[in-house]
Design an enzyme around this catalytic site. Structure first.
Site, PDB file in Angstrom:
ATOM      1  N   ARG A 117       5.191   5.885  14.179  1.00  0.00           N
ATOM      2  CA  ARG A 117       5.231   6.640  12.658  1.00  0.00           C
ATOM      3  C   ARG A 117       4.767   8.147  12.893  1.00  0.00           C
ATOM      4  O   ARG A 117       3.716   8.361  13.420  1.00  0.00           O
ATOM      5  CB  ARG A 117       4.197   5.869  11.727  1.00  0.00           C
ATOM      6  CG  ARG A 117       4.573   6.422  10.226  1.00  0.00           C
ATOM      7  CD  ARG A 117       3.884   5.731   9.566  1.00  0.00           C
ATOM      8  NE  ARG A 117       2.566   6.327   9.079  1.00  0.00           N
ATOM      9  CZ  ARG A 117       1.544   5.698   8.376  1.00  0.00           C
ATOM     10  NH1 ARG A 117       1.602   4.551   7.866  1.00  0.00           N
ATOM     11  NH2 ARG A 117       0.443   6.441   8.193  1.00  0.00           N
ATOM     12  N   ASP A 135       0.352   5.136   1.958  1.00  0.00           N
ATOM     13  CA  ASP A 135      -0.468   5.515   2.939  1.00  0.00           C
ATOM     14  C   ASP A 135      -1.581   6.433   2.803  1.00  0.00           C
ATOM     15  O   ASP A 135      -1.414   7.505   1.869  1.00  0.00           O
ATOM     16  CB  ASP A 135       0.550   6.188   4.016  1.00  0.00           C
ATOM     17  CG  ASP A 135       1.566   5.181   4.633  1.00  0.00           C
ATOM     18  OD1 ASP A 135       1.167   4.223   4.968  1.00  0.00           O
ATOM     19  OD2 ASP A 135       2.751   5.591   4.958  1.00  0.00           O
ATOM     20  N   HIS A 179       4.806   0.102   0.268  1.00  0.00           N
ATOM     21  CA  HIS A 179       5.461  -0.684   1.326  1.00  0.00           C
ATOM     22  C   HIS A 179       4.522  -1.679   1.906  1.00  0.00           C
ATOM     23  O   HIS A 179       3.511  -1.692   1.737  1.00  0.00           O
ATOM     24  CB  HIS A 179       6.135   0.202   2.388  1.00  0.00           C
ATOM     25  CG  HIS A 179       5.121   1.082   3.282  1.00  0.00           C
ATOM     26  ND1 HIS A 179       4.282   2.088   2.702  1.00  0.00           N
ATOM     27  CD2 HIS A 179       4.527   0.968   4.368  1.00  0.00           C
ATOM     28  CE1 HIS A 179       3.420   2.646   3.438  1.00  0.00           C
ATOM     29  NE2 HIS A 179       3.757   1.945   4.429  1.00  0.00           N
ATOM     30  N   HIS A 238       0.758  -1.367  -0.013  1.00  0.00           N
ATOM     31  CA  HIS A 238      -0.102  -0.055   0.144  1.00  0.00           C
ATOM     32  C   HIS A 238       0.967   1.358  -0.111  1.00  0.00           C
ATOM     33  O   HIS A 238       1.838   1.225   0.133  1.00  0.00           O
ATOM     34  CB  HIS A 238      -0.926   0.048   1.123  1.00  0.00           C
ATOM     35  CG  HIS A 238      -0.179   0.143   2.560  1.00  0.00           C
ATOM     36  ND1 HIS A 238       0.561  -0.865   3.129  1.00  0.00           N
ATOM     37  CD2 HIS A 238      -0.158   1.307   3.241  1.00  0.00           C
ATOM     38  CE1 HIS A 238       1.121  -0.494   4.220  1.00  0.00           C
ATOM     39  NE2 HIS A 238       0.705   0.888   4.311  1.00  0.00           N
TER      40      HIS A 238
HETATM   41  C1  SIN Z   1       3.140   1.111   7.836  1.00  0.00           C
HETATM   42  O1  SIN Z   1       2.336   0.692   6.711  1.00  0.00           O
HETATM   43  O2  SIN Z   1       3.243   2.344   8.096  1.00  0.00           O
HETATM   44  C2  SIN Z   1       3.791   0.145   9.011  1.00  0.00           C
HETATM   45  C3  SIN Z   1       5.116  -0.305   7.996  1.00  0.00           C
HETATM   46  C4  SIN Z   1       5.751  -1.175   9.211  1.00  0.00           C
HETATM   47  O3  SIN Z   1       5.350  -1.535  10.312  1.00  0.00           O
HETATM   48  O4  SIN Z   1       6.932  -1.500   8.992  1.00  0.00           O
END
Ligand code: SIN
Length: 266
Positions: free
Chosen positions: A257, A101, A242, A99
């Site tokens: 995050r 974000d 990612h 995805h």
């Molecule tokens: C996310 O999608 O922001 C999480 C990525 C992660 O936990 O590595």
């Protein structure tokens, strides 16, 4: 003071940044060099950055305004901080499918700065990043032309950790996004949030989206980041997708995050 270093990890995506302590106030020149590396390598990594939440927020804020996530629970004292956590009680984890974000928003975030503080053993819990520039560049010119100027709709569906609204947020974006800062083109549909390519039949839209989702899974476009305690990944959401692996159950993985807000021009 050490000079900042930028070490590419693959020829297409990812670089590790060294010689910088993110707890300290950074000079304009250092911020410029980090930004340059981020734009060029699409995702950059830092090691051994034992930051407080305030320092994490202050670092990210040098690259743009910060985003408050509309549907994910925030850190109780810092609304800009999302807590990323999985352990033996988790039934699902956030981000374990490809995805970008928050593309269900009209102006999706330009990037994210993720810091992990607790890492599963034996290299578990790596994050994969895929270059949407490389994915686009390797399509045939005829298919690139077909996709050019197509619009896709994005909507927030049922996702772990997200509050469910009666009217989930939705937005439309180009299927091929021209990056406003680099001018490079990249694929901008993702299986997390994209629902449909407009003006095509449902079957045509599904077939093309499924093809593109398989295409971006090509390992030749990827970098796989093995976390260590207090490492940071900072990705450009406009040209990177990612996926967080979940190969460590029942171990714990924990971090925070901070996300950079998008705008009509970003
Ligand atoms: C996310 O999608 O922001 C999480 C990525 C992660 O936990 O590595």
């Amino acid at each position: 003071m050490n000079a900042i270093t930028v070490t590419p990890i693959t020829p297409r995506i990812g670089a590790e940044i060294g010689g910088v302590d993110l707890r300290e106030e950074l000079s304009e020149e250092t911020v410029r060099l980090i930004r340059e590396a981020w734009l060029e390598h699409q995702v950059i990594f830092f090691r051994d950055q034992d930051l407080t939440h305030e320092q994490h927020i202050a670092f990210a804020a040098q690259f743009g305004e910060l985003h408050i996530h509309p549907t994910v629970q925030h850190h109780p004292e810092h609304p800009e901080v999302i807590v990323i956590h999985a352990d033996a009680n988790s039934r699902q984890v956030a981000g374990d499918g490809w995805h970008s974000d928050v593309t269900f928003e009209k102006n999706p975030p330009v990037g994210s700065v993720l810091r992990l503080t607790e890492i599963p053993p034996d290299g578990g819990g790596a994050t994969l990043f895929s270059s949407m520039y490389s994915a686009y560049d390797t399509l045939s010119p005829a298919f690139q032309e077909f996709l050019e100027d197509r619009i896709a709709s994005h909507r927030l569906g049922k996702l772990p950790g997200h509050r469910q609204d009666e009217n989930p947020p939705s937005a439309q974006h180009p299927v091929i996004l021209t990056h406003p800062e680099t001018g490079r083109k990249g694929i901008f549909v993702n299986q997390g949030f994209t629902k449909r390519i407009e003006d095509l039949s449902r079957d045509e839209s599904q077939a093309i989206l499924q093809y593109l989702y398989r295409h971006i899974e090509n390992p030749n476009f990827h970098v796989r980041f093995h976390w260590t305690e207090n490492s940071i990944a900072m990705w450009d959401n406009r040209c990177v997708q990612h996926l967080a692996t979940w190969d460590y159950f029942p171990a714990t993985r924990h971090g925070y995050r901070v996300t950079l807000k998008g705008s009509p021009n970003s």
